[in-house]
Design a protein around this motif. Structure first.
Motif, PDB file in Angstrom:
ATOM      1  N   GLY A   1       8.583 -26.846 -40.077  1.00  0.00           N
ATOM      2  CA  GLY A   1       8.322 -27.190 -41.472  1.00  0.00           C
ATOM      3  C   GLY A   1       7.391 -26.161 -42.080  1.00  0.00           C
ATOM      4  O   GLY A   1       6.936 -25.234 -41.392  1.00  0.00           O
ATOM      5  N   MET A   2       7.092 -26.305 -43.375  1.00  0.00           N
ATOM      6  CA  MET A   2       6.180 -25.385 -44.059  1.00  0.00           C
ATOM      7  C   MET A   2       4.920 -26.128 -44.470  1.00  0.00           C
ATOM      8  O   MET A   2       5.000 -27.142 -45.173  1.00  0.00           O
ATOM      9  CB  MET A   2       6.839 -24.751 -45.283  1.00  0.00           C
ATOM     10  CG  MET A   2       5.900 -23.793 -46.025  1.00  0.00           C
ATOM     11  SD  MET A   2       6.684 -23.026 -47.466  1.00  0.00           S
ATOM     12  CE  MET A   2       7.843 -21.938 -46.643  1.00  0.00           C
ATOM     13  N   TYR A   3       3.769 -25.616 -44.040  1.00  0.00           N
ATOM     14  CA  TYR A   3       2.501 -26.208 -44.468  1.00  0.00           C
ATOM     15  C   TYR A   3       2.289 -25.910 -45.946  1.00  0.00           C
ATOM     16  O   TYR A   3       2.489 -24.780 -46.403  1.00  0.00           O
ATOM     17  CB  TYR A   3       1.353 -25.629 -43.646  1.00  0.00           C
ATOM     18  CG  TYR A   3       0.019 -26.311 -43.938  1.00  0.00           C
ATOM     19  CD1 TYR A   3      -0.219 -27.599 -43.495  1.00  0.00           C
ATOM     20  CD2 TYR A   3      -0.969 -25.666 -44.666  1.00  0.00           C
ATOM     21  CE1 TYR A   3      -1.423 -28.237 -43.768  1.00  0.00           C
ATOM     22  CE2 TYR A   3      -2.171 -26.284 -44.941  1.00  0.00           C
ATOM     23  CZ  TYR A   3      -2.391 -27.572 -44.497  1.00  0.00           C
ATOM     24  OH  TYR A   3      -3.576 -28.205 -44.779  1.00  0.00           O
TER      25      TYR A   3
ATOM     26  N   ILE B   1       6.238 -29.616 -45.859  1.00  0.00           N
ATOM     27  CA  ILE B   1       7.553 -29.927 -46.423  1.00  0.00           C
ATOM     28  C   ILE B   1       8.564 -29.542 -45.364  1.00  0.00           C
ATOM     29  O   ILE B   1       8.492 -28.445 -44.799  1.00  0.00           O
ATOM     30  CB  ILE B   1       7.805 -29.157 -47.730  1.00  0.00           C
ATOM     31  CG1 ILE B   1       6.884 -29.679 -48.838  1.00  0.00           C
ATOM     32  CG2 ILE B   1       9.258 -29.285 -48.174  1.00  0.00           C
ATOM     33  CD1 ILE B   1       6.992 -28.900 -50.148  1.00  0.00           C
ATOM     34  N   HIS B   2       9.506 -30.439 -45.083  1.00  0.00           N
ATOM     35  CA  HIS B   2      10.499 -30.141 -44.056  1.00  0.00           C
ATOM     36  C   HIS B   2      11.779 -30.914 -44.339  1.00  0.00           C
ATOM     37  O   HIS B   2      11.814 -31.841 -45.143  1.00  0.00           O
ATOM     38  CB  HIS B   2       9.954 -30.485 -42.663  1.00  0.00           C
ATOM     39  CG  HIS B   2       9.770 -31.954 -42.416  1.00  0.00           C
ATOM     40  ND1 HIS B   2      10.199 -32.591 -41.274  1.00  0.00           N
ATOM     41  CD2 HIS B   2       9.180 -32.930 -43.168  1.00  0.00           C
ATOM     42  CE1 HIS B   2       9.901 -33.876 -41.312  1.00  0.00           C
ATOM     43  NE2 HIS B   2       9.267 -34.112 -42.446  1.00  0.00           N
ATOM     44  N   ALA B   3      12.854 -30.468 -43.669  1.00  0.00           N
ATOM     45  CA  ALA B   3      14.140 -31.179 -43.697  1.00  0.00           C
ATOM     46  C   ALA B   3      14.211 -31.987 -42.408  1.00  0.00           C
ATOM     47  O   ALA B   3      14.394 -31.414 -41.339  1.00  0.00           O
ATOM     48  CB  ALA B   3      15.299 -30.189 -43.787  1.00  0.00           C
TER      49      ALA B   3
ATOM     50  N   ALA C   1       9.084 -22.459 -53.704  1.00  0.00           N
ATOM     51  CA  ALA C   1      10.506 -22.626 -53.405  1.00  0.00           C
ATOM     52  C   ALA C   1      10.732 -23.890 -52.582  1.00  0.00           C
ATOM     53  O   ALA C   1      11.657 -24.668 -52.853  1.00  0.00           O
ATOM     54  CB  ALA C   1      11.038 -21.405 -52.662  1.00  0.00           C
ATOM     55  N   ALA C   2       9.893 -24.114 -51.575  1.00  0.00           N
ATOM     56  CA  ALA C   2      10.029 -25.316 -50.751  1.00  0.00           C
ATOM     57  C   ALA C   2       9.799 -26.575 -51.584  1.00  0.00           C
ATOM     58  O   ALA C   2      10.502 -27.582 -51.419  1.00  0.00           O
ATOM     59  CB  ALA C   2       9.047 -25.258 -49.581  1.00  0.00           C
ATOM     60  N   GLN C   3       8.846 -26.530 -52.489  1.00  0.00           N
ATOM     61  CA  GLN C   3       8.584 -27.685 -53.352  1.00  0.00           C
ATOM     62  C   GLN C   3       9.789 -27.974 -54.250  1.00  0.00           C
ATOM     63  O   GLN C   3      10.124 -29.139 -54.497  1.00  0.00           O
ATOM     64  CB  GLN C   3       7.335 -27.424 -54.194  1.00  0.00           C
ATOM     65  CG  GLN C   3       6.044 -27.445 -53.371  1.00  0.00           C
ATOM     66  CD  GLN C   3       4.844 -26.929 -54.147  1.00  0.00           C
ATOM     67  OE1 GLN C   3       4.982 -26.176 -55.115  1.00  0.00           O
ATOM     68  NE2 GLN C   3       3.653 -27.327 -53.718  1.00  0.00           N
TER      69      GLN C   3
ATOM     70  N   GLY D   1      16.717 -23.744 -41.739  1.00  0.00           N
ATOM     71  CA  GLY D   1      17.380 -23.213 -42.927  1.00  0.00           C
ATOM     72  C   GLY D   1      16.499 -23.322 -44.154  1.00  0.00           C
ATOM     73  O   GLY D   1      16.476 -22.428 -45.010  1.00  0.00           O
ATOM     74  N   LEU D   2      15.741 -24.425 -44.255  1.00  0.00           N
ATOM     75  CA  LEU D   2      14.835 -24.614 -45.397  1.00  0.00           C
ATOM     76  C   LEU D   2      13.725 -23.569 -45.395  1.00  0.00           C
ATOM     77  O   LEU D   2      13.457 -22.928 -46.425  1.00  0.00           O
ATOM     78  CB  LEU D   2      14.237 -26.022 -45.360  1.00  0.00           C
ATOM     79  CG  LEU D   2      13.103 -26.281 -46.355  1.00  0.00           C
ATOM     80  CD1 LEU D   2      13.619 -26.240 -47.795  1.00  0.00           C
ATOM     81  CD2 LEU D   2      12.424 -27.622 -46.065  1.00  0.00           C
TER      82      LEU D   2
END
Length: 380
Positions: free
Chosen positions: A346-348, A355-357, A275-277, A298-299
């Motif tokens: 962020g998400m590792y 991945i982050h905003a 989903a993050a990708q 939020g991400l």
């Protein structure tokens, strides 16, 4: 550390969920901040700077200083100032998110209490009506002293039957009265709770408005700094951004040539990573949690929600979720929380990448996990 993972194409988002005012503010800031979408690895956007304003950096230097050196100092000062303002805005955004979440919860609770109060009042009215009917029946049948009535009765047996009925009515009336009193107490308690929650809701709404004003003020200040740069300084910032973007693309291409990265901690974690990708390339917008725009927390909340897992709305809340693991043991899907105040997350996704905003004017993207000081790594 393995090289960064490849970028993924995101799905085409819809814009129906994005408030117009937020969109206008983000778009205006993005036009000025496009050159600042990359923060150097290891840099802390919240670090204070002695050069608080770009105008300070453009002040005249020692005799013989070249215009190129002056421009470079001004550009560097502007970057530090804007990064600090973005950090302040992000911290205020997380406060806004928390206050808004609390306000939404209170609004739901107040609505439920008001509905319960209405039902309680209706029940009290019904009980009062029933008691009035019982009292009337008792009055009509038992207005004379029972012993005198028995002496005068032509049908003593019939009177005794009626008397037993009166006793039953009296007992029933007493029971109904107790029920009425209990219902009235419950109604008073619910009304008091509803009144308290309404006061709390109003305070929460005021906090939402206050944090919103703080965010917009910080972003406006950053826009003012950027608008004060000369064309040469803006060109220098654009060159920095192009160099950083080239580095990210080169790393992504290199990752495509590597074997498969680390495995996610669970199937749900793998779904959150996908989903993050898919969100890579979506614009940053403060206070937003998808599907077409995001702030940092939020991400990550949205990505995990796509995997069927609820995580808190704010980065501070996400810093306390699940199992905490060392950075050296991070697996795809883990939440990486940054800075001492836990104001960014962020998400590792493996390969030493998150991945982050990042901030206003930037899109959701890949960056090195060590781009700023790590506070914690949490596995939902």
């Amino acid at each position: 550390m393995r090289p960064p993972v490849a970028s993924h194409r995101r799905t085409s988002p819809s814009a129906h969920d994005r408030p117009a005012r937020v969109a206008m503010l983000s778009a205006a800031l993005a036009a000025s901040a496009v050159a600042l979408t990359a923060v150097p690895a290891g840099a802390d956007p919240g670090a204070p700077s002695s050069d608080a304003h770009s105008s300070d950096a453009r002040s005249s230097g020692p005799s013989g200083q070249s215009s190129g050196q002056s421009s470079g100092q001004s550009t560097s000062s502007a970057r530090r100032t804007v990064e600090r303002l973005f950090h302040d805005a992000e911290r205020a955004t997380e406060k806004y998110n928390l206050a808004k979440e609390r306000s939404d919860q209170l609004r739901e609770r107040v609505g439920a209490l008001q509905s319960s109060v209405a039902r309680g009042q209706e029940r009290v009215n019904q009980l009062r009506g029933a008691l009035a009917g019982l009292a009337g029946a008792q009055y009509r049948s038992g207005g004379v002293d029972p012993s005198l009535t028995l002496l005068l009765a032509e049908d003593p047996d019939g009177f005794l039957t009626k008397s037993a009925a009166l006793d039953r009515i009296s007992n029933r009336q007493a029971g109904q009265l107790r029920v009425l009193h209990a219902a009235q107490r419950a109604l008073r308690q619910e009304r008091a709770e509803a009144t308290g929650k309404l006061v709390e809701l109003e305070r929460s709404r005021e906090a939402v408005a206050r944090h919103k004003r703080e965010v917009t003020a910080k972003l406006a200040a950053a826009r003012t700094v950027l608008n004060g740069l000369t064309e040469a300084e803006r060109a220098a910032l654009r060159r920095i951004e192009r160099a950083k973007e080239a580095e990210r693309r080169a790393s992504a291409r290199h990752e495509q040539e590597q074997p498969a990265g680390e495995a996610a901690a669970s199937p749900r974690a793998a779904a959150a990573v996908r989903a993050a990708q898919n969100a890579v390339g979506a614009p940053y917008a403060w206070g937003q949690s998808g599907p077409s725009s995001f702030d940092c927390s939020g991400l990550t909340q949205w990505a995990w929600r796509q995997a069927g897992v609820a995580v808190p709305r704010t980065s501070q809340g996400q810093a306390g979720v699940g199992q905490r693991v060392p950075l050296s043991q991070a697996q795809p899907g883990d939440l990486v929380v940054y800075r001492g105040d836990a104001s960014h997350v962020g998400m590792y996704v493996g390969g030493g990448q998150v991945i982050h905003a990042p901030h206003p004017g930037a899109n959701v993207r890949y960056d090195p996990v060590g781009m700023m000081p790590v506070t914690s790594v949490n596995r939902p």
